[in-house]
Write a protein that holds these residues in place. Structure first.
Motif, mmCIF file in Angstrom:
data_model
loop_
_atom_site.group_PDB
_atom_site.id
_atom_site.type_symbol
_atom_site.label_atom_id
_atom_site.label_comp_id
_atom_site.label_asym_id
_atom_site.label_seq_id
_atom_site.Cartn_x
_atom_site.Cartn_y
_atom_site.Cartn_z
ATOM 1 N N PHE A 1 -24.193 70.055 -13.032
ATOM 2 C CA PHE A 1 -25.622 69.951 -12.718
ATOM 3 C C PHE A 1 -26.245 68.775 -13.453
ATOM 4 O O PHE A 1 -25.701 68.281 -14.443
ATOM 5 N N ARG A 2 -27.394 68.341 -12.941
ATOM 6 C CA ARG A 2 -28.135 67.234 -13.538
ATOM 7 C C ARG A 2 -29.591 67.646 -13.721
ATOM 8 O O ARG A 2 -30.136 68.378 -12.909
ATOM 9 N N GLY A 3 -30.206 67.127 -14.768
ATOM 10 C CA GLY A 3 -31.630 67.358 -14.973
ATOM 11 C C GLY A 3 -32.277 66.177 -15.673
ATOM 12 O O GLY A 3 -33.491 66.004 -15.616
ATOM 13 N N HIS A 4 -31.453 65.359 -16.320
ATOM 14 C CA HIS A 4 -31.961 64.205 -17.049
ATOM 15 C C HIS A 4 -31.977 62.961 -16.170
ATOM 16 O O HIS A 4 -31.162 62.818 -15.256
ATOM 17 N N THR A 5 -32.894 62.049 -16.479
ATOM 18 C CA THR A 5 -32.928 60.757 -15.791
ATOM 19 C C THR A 5 -32.116 59.715 -16.554
ATOM 20 O O THR A 5 -31.938 58.595 -16.076
ATOM 21 N N GLY A 6 -31.624 60.071 -17.728
ATOM 22 C CA GLY A 6 -30.753 59.205 -18.527
ATOM 23 C C GLY A 6 -29.472 59.928 -18.852
ATOM 24 O O GLY A 6 -29.250 61.080 -18.454
ATOM 25 N N GLY A 7 -28.592 59.279 -19.590
ATOM 26 C CA GLY A 7 -27.322 59.881 -19.960
ATOM 27 C C GLY A 7 -27.492 61.005 -20.964
ATOM 28 O O GLY A 7 -28.428 61.003 -21.767
ATOM 29 N N VAL A 8 -26.585 61.976 -20.911
ATOM 30 C CA VAL A 8 -26.562 63.057 -21.903
ATOM 31 C C VAL A 8 -25.994 62.489 -23.204
ATOM 32 O O VAL A 8 -24.937 61.861 -23.206
ATOM 33 N N THR A 9 -26.698 62.689 -24.296
ATOM 34 C CA THR A 9 -26.282 62.158 -25.597
ATOM 35 C C THR A 9 -25.821 63.243 -26.561
ATOM 36 O O THR A 9 -25.142 62.946 -27.546
ATOM 37 N N ALA A 10 -26.191 64.502 -26.295
ATOM 38 C CA ALA A 10 -25.829 65.592 -27.207
ATOM 39 C C ALA A 10 -25.906 66.923 -26.470
ATOM 40 O O ALA A 10 -26.737 67.103 -25.575
ATOM 41 N N LEU A 11 -25.030 67.851 -26.879
ATOM 42 C CA LEU A 11 -25.054 69.220 -26.363
ATOM 43 C C LEU A 11 -25.034 70.199 -27.526
ATOM 44 O O LEU A 11 -24.460 69.912 -28.580
ATOM 45 N N CYS A 12 -25.652 71.365 -27.312
ATOM 46 C CA CYS A 12 -25.645 72.422 -28.316
ATOM 47 C C CYS A 12 -25.628 73.765 -27.588
ATOM 48 O O CYS A 12 -26.454 73.988 -26.698
ATOM 49 N N TRP A 13 -24.692 74.639 -27.962
ATOM 50 C CA TRP A 13 -24.494 75.912 -27.268
ATOM 51 C C TRP A 13 -24.872 77.071 -28.173
ATOM 52 O O TRP A 13 -24.445 77.143 -29.322
ATOM 53 N N ASP A 14 -25.691 77.991 -27.642
ATOM 54 C CA ASP A 14 -26.017 79.232 -28.340
ATOM 55 C C ASP A 14 -25.254 80.364 -27.665
ATOM 56 O O ASP A 14 -25.634 80.807 -26.575
ATOM 57 N N PRO A 15 -24.146 80.849 -28.278
ATOM 58 C CA PRO A 15 -23.328 81.877 -27.637
ATOM 59 C C PRO A 15 -23.986 83.253 -27.588
ATOM 60 O O PRO A 15 -23.556 84.115 -26.824
ATOM 61 N N VAL A 16 -25.024 83.458 -28.386
ATOM 62 C CA VAL A 16 -25.700 84.759 -28.413
ATOM 63 C C VAL A 16 -26.659 84.888 -27.225
ATOM 64 O O VAL A 16 -26.569 85.829 -26.420
ATOM 65 N N GLN A 17 -27.589 83.934 -27.096
ATOM 66 C CA GLN A 17 -28.526 83.955 -25.969
ATOM 67 C C GLN A 17 -27.908 83.358 -24.704
ATOM 68 O O GLN A 17 -28.500 83.430 -23.637
ATOM 69 N N ARG A 18 -26.736 82.739 -24.860
ATOM 70 C CA ARG A 18 -26.031 82.081 -23.761
ATOM 71 C C ARG A 18 -26.904 81.031 -23.106
ATOM 72 O O ARG A 18 -27.126 81.013 -21.888
ATOM 73 N N VAL A 19 -27.375 80.133 -23.969
ATOM 74 C CA VAL A 19 -28.252 79.040 -23.553
ATOM 75 C C VAL A 19 -27.621 77.727 -24.007
ATOM 76 O O VAL A 19 -27.087 77.634 -25.118
ATOM 77 N N LEU A 20 -27.653 76.727 -23.131
ATOM 78 C CA LEU A 20 -27.140 75.404 -23.457
ATOM 79 C C LEU A 20 -28.304 74.434 -23.580
ATOM 80 O O LEU A 20 -29.193 74.402 -22.726
ATOM 81 N N PHE A 21 -28.307 73.645 -24.645
ATOM 82 C CA PHE A 21 -29.315 72.604 -24.832
ATOM 83 C C PHE A 21 -28.651 71.242 -24.632
ATOM 84 O O PHE A 21 -27.552 71.004 -25.144
ATOM 85 N N SER A 22 -29.318 70.362 -23.899
ATOM 86 C CA SER A 22 -28.808 69.003 -23.722
ATOM 87 C C SER A 22 -29.890 68.011 -24.134
ATOM 88 O O SER A 22 -31.055 68.157 -23.791
ATOM 89 N N GLY A 23 -29.479 66.990 -24.891
ATOM 90 C CA GLY A 23 -30.375 65.908 -25.269
ATOM 91 C C GLY A 23 -29.983 64.659 -24.514
ATOM 92 O O GLY A 23 -28.822 64.499 -24.113
ATOM 93 N N SER A 24 -30.943 63.755 -24.321
ATOM 94 C CA SER A 24 -30.673 62.620 -23.447
ATOM 95 C C SER A 24 -31.325 61.331 -23.933
ATOM 96 O O SER A 24 -32.258 61.335 -24.738
ATOM 97 N N SER A 25 -30.825 60.228 -23.375
ATOM 98 C CA SER A 25 -31.433 58.923 -23.633
ATOM 99 C C SER A 25 -32.795 58.797 -22.953
ATOM 100 O O SER A 25 -33.519 57.834 -23.204
ATOM 101 N N ASP A 26 -33.159 59.772 -22.091
ATOM 102 C CA ASP A 26 -34.489 59.762 -21.466
ATOM 103 C C ASP A 26 -35.560 60.383 -22.376
ATOM 104 O O ASP A 26 -36.673 60.630 -21.939
#
Length: 366
Positions: free
Chosen positions: A195-220
């Motif tokens: 999937f895509r949501g950023h208008t720039g490249g993904v620069t970082a990811l962080c996973w929370d296994p408890v809430q099962r949520v993924l965070f993505s940071g971007s150059s945008d």
């Protein structure tokens, strides 16, 4: 008669504990050593260093090891003291650190990639070493035999890698802005979704296994929170940086996300609030500059900075809705990497100035 001094409100902010200096080039990754006053760093200057705090209060290298190629990334497992180092030449080199952190013993090398290793993860539960490289390849190796178990070709160079042990799902973020989810088996993998949501490249990811949520940071300049576990495809955008987001870390016990950027900003997001999905940024109607000049922050939608809203929504937004859900702090250097030690509430930041800084985050993350 002396003028009455009015008490100033206490400002909660990170406390700078230490500056660790000495690297000749940028420190690409570093970690705080658990239960020790120490730091492990890998640098573009080809060195691996273990810094321990001395009686003088300063951090000095107890290990100074030169590698054959610039060190691009690392993964440290505190239980086994296993250190996996990704190199610019595509090799992953593995070491075991001694209990007193004064010696590192070589274990094995993996010929993992044809070019620079961008991310490496050691998974103790499965005895796997996961990695991505500039050769647009994701690979996983058996850490016991050293053999490659499988690989997957990504659409662009990967710059974010996370793994969920329970489901064996791997999350890969790349320079095209795509996030790919694979299901890993012992010797093969299955593409689950991308999937895509950023208008720039993904620069970082962080996973929370408890809430099962993924965070993505971007150059945008944005962070997106993806609800993976809820299976509803919910995505919440967080806008709080003026430059590319370079690193993410999540404090599970307080449900706070820490994002750091090229602007030197450390932003601490309260993720324990009910956030709303998102051309008025509130009601969802398309609004151009001719139609409305009104702007407002809408923190519950992730907009800590002012964004364009339609006239009716501008009148309707309450002070409560404008209340910030994030705090902003200046690290005084352009951050390339962070590591958060949840047990002590310490944050490590590494910058383009070749300096490592240690922060006490307990005034904010507690």
């Amino acid at each position: 008669m002396a003028a009455e001094i009015q008490p100033q409100p206490l400002t909660r902010k990170p406390i700078l504990l230490q500056r660790v200096e000495g690297s000749q080039e940028v420190v690409n990754m570093a970690v705080i050593v658990p239960k020790e006053e120490g730091v492990i760093s890998v640098s573009e200057d080809r060195t691996v260093r273990v810094w321990l705090k001395r009686d003088s209060g300063q951090y000095w290298p107890s290990i100074f090891h030169a590698m054959p190629s610039p060190c691009s990334c690392m993964s440290f497992n505190p239980e086994t003291r296993r250190l996996s180092i990704g190199l610019d030449n595509g090799t992953i080199s593995e070491f075991i650190l001694s209990e007193d952190y004064n010696k590192m013993t070589p274990v094995k090398n993996y010929q993992a990639h044809q070019s620079r290793v961008t991310m490496v993860l050691f998974v103790l539960e499965l005895e796997w070493v996961l990695s991505t490289g500039q050769d647009k390849l994701f690979a996983w190796h058996c850490s016991e035999s050293g053999q490659r178990l499988g690989c997957y070709r990504t659409s662009a160079v990967a710059s974010g890698l996370q793994f969920d042990v329970e489901t064996r799902h791997v999350f890969i973020g790349d320079h095209s802005g795509q996030v790919t989810i694979l299901k890993l088996e012992q010797e093969n993998c299955t593409l689950l979704t991308s999937f895509r949501g950023h208008t720039g490249g993904v620069t970082a990811l962080c996973w929370d296994p408890v809430q099962r949520v993924l965070f993505s940071g971007s150059s945008d300049h944005s962070v997106i929170m993806w609800d993976i576990g809820g299976r509803k495809g919910t995505a919440i955008e967080l806008q709080g940086h003026n430059d590319k987001v370079r690193a993410l870390s999540y404090a599970q016990h307080t449900r706070q996300l820490i994002s750091c950027g090229g602007d030197g900003g450390i932003v601490v997001w309260n993720m324990d609030v009910e956030r709303q999905e998102h051309h008025c940024r509130k009601c969802g109607k398309a609004v151009c500059g001719k139609c409305s000049s009104k702007r407002s922050s809408i923190p519950l939608m992730g907009f800590e900075f002012e964004v364009r809203v339609c006239d009716s929504c501008h009148e309707a937004i309450t002070d409560e809705e404008r209340a910030p859900t994030a705090t902003f702090h200046d690290s005084k250097h352009n951050i390339v990497h962070v590591h958060f030690d949840a047990t002590r509430g310490w944050l490590l930041t590494s910058g383009t100035d070749k300096v490592i800084k240690l922060w006490d985050m307990t005034p904010i993350v507690s």
